[in-house]
Design a protein around this motif. Structure first.
Motif, PDB file in Angstrom:
ATOM      1  N   VAL A  20      88.659   6.313  74.503  1.00 19.27           N
ATOM      2  CA  VAL A  20      87.268   7.171  75.274  1.00 19.27           C
ATOM      3  C   VAL A  20      86.965   8.575  75.479  1.00 19.27           C
ATOM      4  O   VAL A  20      86.118   9.675  76.020  1.00 19.27           O
ATOM      5  N   ARG A  21      88.681   9.318  75.859  1.00 18.55           N
ATOM      6  CA  ARG A  21      88.715  11.003  75.910  1.00 18.55           C
ATOM      7  C   ARG A  21      87.920  10.941  74.893  1.00 18.55           C
ATOM      8  O   ARG A  21      87.442  11.928  74.710  1.00 18.55           O
ATOM      9  N   ASP A  22      88.430  10.211  74.076  1.00 21.57           N
ATOM     10  CA  ASP A  22      87.456  11.600  72.055  1.00 21.57           C
ATOM     11  C   ASP A  22      86.131  11.037  72.444  1.00 21.57           C
ATOM     12  O   ASP A  22      85.188  12.180  71.696  1.00 21.57           O
ATOM     13  N   LEU A  23      85.124  10.300  72.928  1.00 19.12           N
ATOM     14  CA  LEU A  23      83.809   9.713  72.966  1.00 19.12           C
ATOM     15  C   LEU A  23      83.330  10.623  73.888  1.00 19.12           C
ATOM     16  O   LEU A  23      82.279  10.661  73.754  1.00 19.12           O
ATOM     17  N   LYS A  24      84.537  11.104  74.804  1.00 18.85           N
ATOM     18  CA  LYS A  24      83.892  11.972  75.657  1.00 18.85           C
ATOM     19  C   LYS A  24      83.875  13.234  75.144  1.00 18.85           C
ATOM     20  O   LYS A  24      82.554  14.137  75.988  1.00 18.85           O
ATOM     21  N   ALA A  25      84.331  13.158  74.292  1.00 19.20           N
ATOM     22  CA  ALA A  25      84.715  15.082  73.621  1.00 19.20           C
ATOM     23  C   ALA A  25      83.408  15.237  72.951  1.00 19.20           C
ATOM     24  O   ALA A  25      83.471  16.153  72.397  1.00 19.20           O
ATOM     25  N   ALA A  26      82.942  14.269  72.191  1.00 19.13           N
ATOM     26  CA  ALA A  26      82.160  13.814  71.186  1.00 19.13           C
ATOM     27  C   ALA A  26      80.679  13.501  72.202  1.00 19.13           C
ATOM     28  O   ALA A  26      79.744  14.206  71.436  1.00 19.13           O
ATOM     29  N   ASN A  27      80.485  14.395  73.743  1.00 15.15           N
ATOM     30  CA  ASN A  27      79.200  14.125  74.005  1.00 15.15           C
ATOM     31  C   ASN A  27      78.652  12.716  74.393  1.00 15.15           C
ATOM     32  O   ASN A  27      77.686  12.783  74.272  1.00 15.15           O
ATOM     33  N   VAL A  28      79.190  11.729  73.948  1.00 17.92           N
ATOM     34  CA  VAL A  28      78.888  10.977  74.499  1.00 17.92           C
ATOM     35  C   VAL A  28      78.901  10.463  76.241  1.00 17.92           C
ATOM     36  O   VAL A  28      80.084  10.644  76.966  1.00 17.92           O
TER      37      VAL A  28
ATOM     38  N   SER B  66      95.232 -11.733  77.492  1.00 13.48           N
ATOM     39  CA  SER B  66      96.376 -11.439  77.214  1.00 13.48           C
ATOM     40  C   SER B  66      97.365 -10.336  76.556  1.00 13.48           C
ATOM     41  O   SER B  66      98.270  -9.377  76.274  1.00 13.48           O
ATOM     42  N   GLY B  67      96.213  -8.939  77.486  1.00 12.40           N
ATOM     43  CA  GLY B  67      96.709  -7.797  77.800  1.00 12.40           C
ATOM     44  C   GLY B  67      95.765  -6.859  76.941  1.00 12.40           C
ATOM     45  O   GLY B  67      96.174  -5.222  76.691  1.00 12.40           O
ATOM     46  N   SER B  68      95.326  -7.306  76.780  1.00 13.48           N
ATOM     47  CA  SER B  68      94.353  -6.316  75.403  1.00 13.48           C
ATOM     48  C   SER B  68      92.929  -5.341  76.636  1.00 13.48           C
ATOM     49  O   SER B  68      93.447  -6.130  77.226  1.00 13.48           O
ATOM     50  N   THR B  69      92.463  -4.319  75.925  1.00  9.26           N
ATOM     51  CA  THR B  69      91.905  -3.880  76.436  1.00  9.26           C
ATOM     52  C   THR B  69      90.381  -3.601  75.812  1.00  9.26           C
ATOM     53  O   THR B  69      90.530  -3.369  74.214  1.00  9.26           O
ATOM     54  N   VAL B  70      89.234  -3.889  76.638  1.00  9.34           N
ATOM     55  CA  VAL B  70      88.763  -4.155  75.704  1.00  9.34           C
ATOM     56  C   VAL B  70      87.160  -3.167  75.992  1.00  9.34           C
ATOM     57  O   VAL B  70      86.340  -1.961  77.235  1.00  9.34           O
ATOM     58  N   VAL B  71      86.570  -2.387  75.446  1.00  5.96           N
ATOM     59  CA  VAL B  71      85.986  -0.576  75.673  1.00  5.96           C
ATOM     60  C   VAL B  71      84.545  -1.325  74.626  1.00  5.96           C
ATOM     61  O   VAL B  71      84.188  -1.520  73.784  1.00  5.96           O
ATOM     62  N   THR B  72      83.777  -1.006  75.459  1.00  6.23           N
ATOM     63  CA  THR B  72      81.773  -1.188  74.925  1.00  6.23           C
ATOM     64  C   THR B  72      81.143   0.176  75.588  1.00  6.23           C
ATOM     65  O   THR B  72      81.810   1.222  76.209  1.00  6.23           O
ATOM     66  N   VAL B  73      80.106   0.274  74.615  1.00  6.18           N
ATOM     67  CA  VAL B  73      79.664   1.960  74.026  1.00  6.18           C
ATOM     68  C   VAL B  73      78.294   1.376  74.383  1.00  6.18           C
ATOM     69  O   VAL B  73      78.050   0.742  72.951  1.00  6.18           O
ATOM     70  N   LYS B  74      77.785   1.880  74.835  1.00 10.58           N
ATOM     71  CA  LYS B  74      76.219   2.024  74.724  1.00 10.58           C
ATOM     72  C   LYS B  74      75.727   3.537  73.901  1.00 10.58           C
ATOM     73  O   LYS B  74      75.327   4.320  74.270  1.00 10.58           O
ATOM     74  N   SER B  75      75.341   3.305  72.372  1.00  9.94           N
ATOM     75  CA  SER B  75      74.944   4.082  72.188  1.00  9.94           C
ATOM     76  C   SER B  75      73.037   3.966  71.222  1.00  9.94           C
ATOM     77  O   SER B  75      72.766   2.882  70.610  1.00  9.94           O
ATOM     78  N   ASP B  76      72.431   4.902  70.962  1.00  5.76           N
ATOM     79  CA  ASP B  76      71.552   4.495  70.216  1.00  5.76           C
ATOM     80  C   ASP B  76      71.685   4.727  69.332  1.00  5.76           C
ATOM     81  O   ASP B  76      72.640   5.438  68.604  1.00  5.76           O
ATOM     82  N   GLU B  77      70.898   4.102  68.112  1.00 10.03           N
ATOM     83  CA  GLU B  77      71.134   4.248  66.644  1.00 10.03           C
ATOM     84  C   GLU B  77      70.819   5.032  66.378  1.00 10.03           C
ATOM     85  O   GLU B  77      72.153   5.760  64.988  1.00 10.03           O
ATOM     86  N   ARG B  78      70.913   6.418  66.397  1.00  4.37           N
ATOM     87  CA  ARG B  78      71.596   8.240  66.094  1.00  4.37           C
ATOM     88  C   ARG B  78      73.064   7.802  65.639  1.00  4.37           C
ATOM     89  O   ARG B  78      73.710   9.287  65.274  1.00  4.37           O
ATOM     90  N   GLN B  79      73.277   7.360  66.674  1.00  2.53           N
ATOM     91  CA  GLN B  79      74.788   8.185  67.288  1.00  2.53           C
ATOM     92  C   GLN B  79      75.553   7.044  67.258  1.00  2.53           C
ATOM     93  O   GLN B  79      77.056   6.818  67.126  1.00  2.53           O
ATOM     94  N   VAL B  80      74.843   5.779  66.394  1.00  2.00           N
ATOM     95  CA  VAL B  80      76.399   4.154  66.133  1.00  2.00           C
ATOM     96  C   VAL B  80      77.758   4.722  65.254  1.00  2.00           C
ATOM     97  O   VAL B  80      78.455   4.377  65.489  1.00  2.00           O
ATOM     98  N   ALA B  81      77.079   5.988  63.901  1.00  2.00           N
ATOM     99  CA  ALA B  81      77.732   5.781  63.334  1.00  2.00           C
ATOM    100  C   ALA B  81      79.019   6.761  63.527  1.00  2.00           C
ATOM    101  O   ALA B  81      80.325   6.226  63.321  1.00  2.00           O
ATOM    102  N   GLN B  82      78.658   7.532  64.313  1.00  2.23           N
ATOM    103  CA  GLN B  82      79.610   8.543  65.059  1.00  2.23           C
ATOM    104  C   GLN B  82      80.539   7.735  65.837  1.00  2.23           C
ATOM    105  O   GLN B  82      82.087   7.661  66.131  1.00  2.23           O
ATOM    106  N   VAL B  83      79.688   7.808  66.950  1.00  2.00           N
ATOM    107  CA  VAL B  83      80.908   6.854  67.907  1.00  2.00           C
ATOM    108  C   VAL B  83      81.153   5.283  66.808  1.00  2.00           C
ATOM    109  O   VAL B  83      82.721   5.142  67.534  1.00  2.00           O
TER     110      VAL B  83
END
Length: 288
Positions: free
Chosen positions: A20-28, A81-98
Motif C-alpha cells: 500500500v505504501r509503494d502504491l501511494k508513492a506511485a501516485n495511486v 487464517s490471518g492473511s490480508t487482502v489488498v484491492t486496488v481500483k485502477s484504469d486500464e492505463r495503470q493496471v500493469a504498474q499496479v
C-alpha cells in the motif's frame, strides 16, 4: 471508463502495508486502495478497512459477480487464517504498474491457495486473444486477481500558472576607507647666528688717565641665533562623495507551464461477463 479491480493476498500485514505504501508513492489515489485484514482492529482510515471473516460475501459478489462463490471462499478463508487482502481500483492505463507493485511484495498465488483449500481453480481461463481485444488477460499473472467493471468517474485536469516575483540579490559592496599617508618634505630657510667678539689692543702715546677711570664698569652684549620653527596647517583639498544610482529595467521571463489535456476514445465493447476474472493462457507464476 473501464475500471479494473486488482486483488492480492498477503500472508503478513507488513507485506500488505509495504504494498500500500509503494502504491501511494506511485501516485495511486488513496481512495482507490482498500486493505482487508482478518482480525478486528481499532485503527480506521480511508485506505485501510479491517473486517471480520465471513462479512465480505457482499463485497466479493459486487467485485467478481454473483457466480464467484469459489473466489469469495478463497478470500474469506485467507482472511480467517490471518492473511490480508489488498484491492486496488485502477484504469486500464495503470493496471500493469499496479500489478507490478503488488507483485514486488510476494503475494500469495491464488490458484495454489485454492488448491490448498481443496477448491477448484478460482480464475476463469479465457482463450488466447489478440492484445487489442484482451490486454488485461495478457498482462495479469495468476497471483493477482482482476475484475473489470464499468463505473462513472471523474478525471481532474490540472494547469500550471506562472507567477513572477522579485527579490533583492547582493551583487557586491563598495567600501570607501580614509587613512593617513606620511610623505617626507623639506624646505630651506636662512638663519642668522650672532657671535660676540672681544679684542684687546695696546694704546701708545695715550693721554693721562683721569681719576675717574679707576672705577668699575660693565659692558654687556647679547648673542642672538635664529632657529627654524615648524608649524603645520591642514586644509581640505578634495571631497569624495558616496551615492547610489538606481535604474529600472524590464526583463522578459521565459519558462514553460504544464496543463493536463484529455483524449476521449470510444472503444467498441466485447461480450464479456461482467465481473469475471481473467488469467493469461500461459500464466506467469514467480513462486515456481
Amino acid at each position: 471508463m473501464t475500471v479494473e479491480t486488482i486483488v492480492a493476498i498477503y500472508d503478513t500485514a507488513s507485506q500488505a502495508d509495504a504494498a500500500v505504501r509503494d502504491l501511494k508513492a506511485a501516485n495511486v489515489p488513496a481512495d482507490a486502495i482498500s486493505q482487508h485484514a482478518g482480525t478486528a482492529s481499532s485503527t480506521t482510515s480511508t485506505t485501510k478497512t479491517t473486517t471480520a471473516p465471513g462479512q465480505e460475501q457482499g463485497f466479493w459478489a459486487s467485485l467478481f459477480g454473483g457466480d464467484s462463490d469459489s473466489e469469495a471462499e478463497v478470500y474469506d478463508r485467507s482472511l480467517q487464517s490471518g492473511s490480508t487482502v489488498v484491492t486496488v481500483k485502477s484504469d486500464e492505463r495503470q493496471v500493469a504498474q499496479v500489478t507490478g507493485i503488488l507483485e514486488q511484495h510476494n503475494p500469495v498465488d491464488i490458484d495454489e491457495r485454492a488448491a490448498g483449500y481443496g477448491l477448484s481453480q478460482t480464475t476463469t481461463t479465457t482463450t488466447q486473444a489478440p492484445l487489442a481485444q484482451a490486454p488485461l488477460a495478457q498482462a495479469t499473472p495468476n497471483k493477482i486477481g482482476t475484475a473489470a467493471s464499468t463505473e462513472g468517474g471523474t478525471i481532474q485536469l490540472a494547469e500550471e500558472q506562472l507567477s513572477v516575483g522579485k527579490r533583492a540579490v547582493n551583487r557586491g559592496t563598495t567600501r570607501i576607507r580614509r587613512f593617513v599617508v606620511e610623505t617626507p618634505v623639506e624646505e630651506q630657510v636662512s638663519l642668522r647666528d650672532e657671535t660676540i667678539r672681544v679684542e684687546r689692543r695696546a694704546v701708545t702715546g695715550g693721554s693721562a688717565a683721569a681719576g675717574a677711570d679707576f672705577t668699575e664698569k660693565t659692558v654687556e652684549m647679547t648673542e642672538t641665533d635664529e632657529e627654524a620653527v615648524v608649524a603645520k596647517t591642514a586644509r581640505v583639498i578634495e571631497e569624495v562623495v558616496v551615492s547610489k544610482d538606481v535604474t529600472e529595467r524590464v526583463e522578459t521571463i521565459k519558462d514553460t507551464v504544464r496543463r493536463d489535456e484529455v483524449e476521449i476514445e470510444k472503444i467498441p465493447g466485447g461480450k464479456t461477463a461482467a465481473g469475471s476474472m481473467t488469467t493469461p493462457a500461459a500464466p506467469r507464476n514467480p513462486k515456481i
